[in-house]
Design an enzyme around this catalytic site. Structure first.
Site, PDB file in Angstrom:
ATOM      1  N   ASP A  13       0.796  -1.247   0.000  1.00  0.00           N
ATOM      2  CA  ASP A  13       0.000   0.000   0.000  1.00  0.00           C
ATOM      3  C   ASP A  13       0.827   1.295   0.000  1.00  0.00           C
ATOM      4  O   ASP A  13       0.502   2.233   0.749  1.00  0.00           O
ATOM      5  CB  ASP A  13      -0.961   0.017   1.202  1.00  0.00           C
ATOM      6  CG  ASP A  13      -2.029  -1.067   1.121  1.00  0.00           C
ATOM      7  OD1 ASP A  13      -1.987  -1.900   0.190  1.00  0.00           O
ATOM      8  OD2 ASP A  13      -2.913  -1.099   2.006  1.00  0.00           O
ATOM      9  N   LYS A 111      -6.951  -4.953  -3.051  1.00  0.00           N
ATOM     10  CA  LYS A 111      -7.709  -5.496  -1.915  1.00  0.00           C
ATOM     11  C   LYS A 111      -8.694  -4.479  -1.371  1.00  0.00           C
ATOM     12  O   LYS A 111      -8.502  -3.277  -1.523  1.00  0.00           O
ATOM     13  CB  LYS A 111      -6.751  -5.983  -0.829  1.00  0.00           C
ATOM     14  CG  LYS A 111      -5.848  -4.909  -0.334  1.00  0.00           C
ATOM     15  CD  LYS A 111      -4.836  -5.438   0.647  1.00  0.00           C
ATOM     16  CE  LYS A 111      -3.974  -4.320   1.154  1.00  0.00           C
ATOM     17  NZ  LYS A 111      -4.738  -3.237   1.803  1.00  0.00           N
ATOM     18  N   CYS A 156      -2.128  -2.761   7.495  1.00  0.00           N
ATOM     19  CA  CYS A 156      -1.967  -3.675   6.356  1.00  0.00           C
ATOM     20  C   CYS A 156      -0.656  -4.457   6.381  1.00  0.00           C
ATOM     21  O   CYS A 156      -0.614  -5.612   5.960  1.00  0.00           O
ATOM     22  CB  CYS A 156      -2.163  -2.919   5.054  1.00  0.00           C
ATOM     23  SG  CYS A 156      -3.892  -2.369   4.900  1.00  0.00           S
TER      24      CYS A 156
END
Ligand code: VGL
Ligand code: ZN
Length: 215
Positions: A13, A111, A156
């Site tokens: 991310d 995701k 994450c």
């Protein structure tokens, strides 16, 4: 550690919305871009994750009336932290950080794309039942160790590292190539990762396994 052919780098991310000025800025988040690029040069195999929510996603506080960001709501799968709208599919904030050397990555896992379920982990959505397919992809390729960097340590990165372990991979987090959202949450995440057998390493301790590099 020396990079092995069975290692895969997982860059989590590193996206505009998680950098300073972004919708869900991680403190000092931009500091991971350089270290992630260094890792992208060291590891012959790399996978990127991209948080990728539809408009009206269940993790956005704006999807509920009278709810503020950073409150939690009860979802069928458990407590869900509410966030500012971030990483909306196709929006500028969902793009990889400018300057991230993303081109060499072999796979991008998107995701959180289902409207009703979040996914911090690159492996398993927040319902803890829906698989992203990453474990199968890595296993088919023969990778046995996942080395993680990116954002955010306490969400994450940690969930992905824990699920990598649960899926039977070795997992190592590069401590100077990650940043967390919350200081206490980040300390707790390191403790949980340590207890689960996730390794912690500094960037300077990673040596190239490439035969063309000096030992
Ligand atoms: C993340 C909160 C919401 C992360 C993603 O990348 O850590 N955190 N969505
Ligand atoms: Zn998200």
């Amino acid at each position: 550690m020396r990079v092995a052919p069975t290692d895969v780098l997982l860059v989590v991310d590193v996206q505009v919305d998680f950098l300073p000025g972004g919708a869900l800025a991680v403190p000092d988040g931009a500091a991971v871009v350089g270290p992630c690029n260094r890792l992208l040069r060291l590891f012959p195999h790399a996978v990127l994750t991209q948080d990728w929510h539809p408009p009206g996603h269940a993790s956005f506080h704006t999807s509920y009336s009278g709810r503020a960001a950073f409150e939690t709501v009860a979802m069928p799968y458990g407590a869900q932290m509410l966030w500012p709208e971030h990483c909306v599919q196709g929006s500028p904030g969902a793009a990889f950080a400018p300057g991230l050397d993303a081109a060499r990555a072999e796979l991008v896992i998107r995701k959180g794309h289902g409207r009703d379920v979040d996914s911090y982990s690159a492996f398993l959505e927040a319902d803890r039942a829906t698989r992203t397919g990453l474990a199968g992809a890595l296993r088919e390729r023969g990778f046995t160790r996942v080395v993680l960097c990116g954002l955010a340590t306490d969400f994450c990165v940690a969930w992905s590292a824990l699920d990598a372990r649960a899926a039977g991979f070795e997992a190592v987090v590069v401590e100077d190539a990650v940043r967390g959202i919350d200081r206490d949450g980040t300390a707790a995440a390191w403790a949980r990762m340590g207890a689960a057998g996730v390794g912690r390493i500094g960037l300077s301790e990673i040596a190239s396994g490439r035969t063309d590099a000096a030992p």
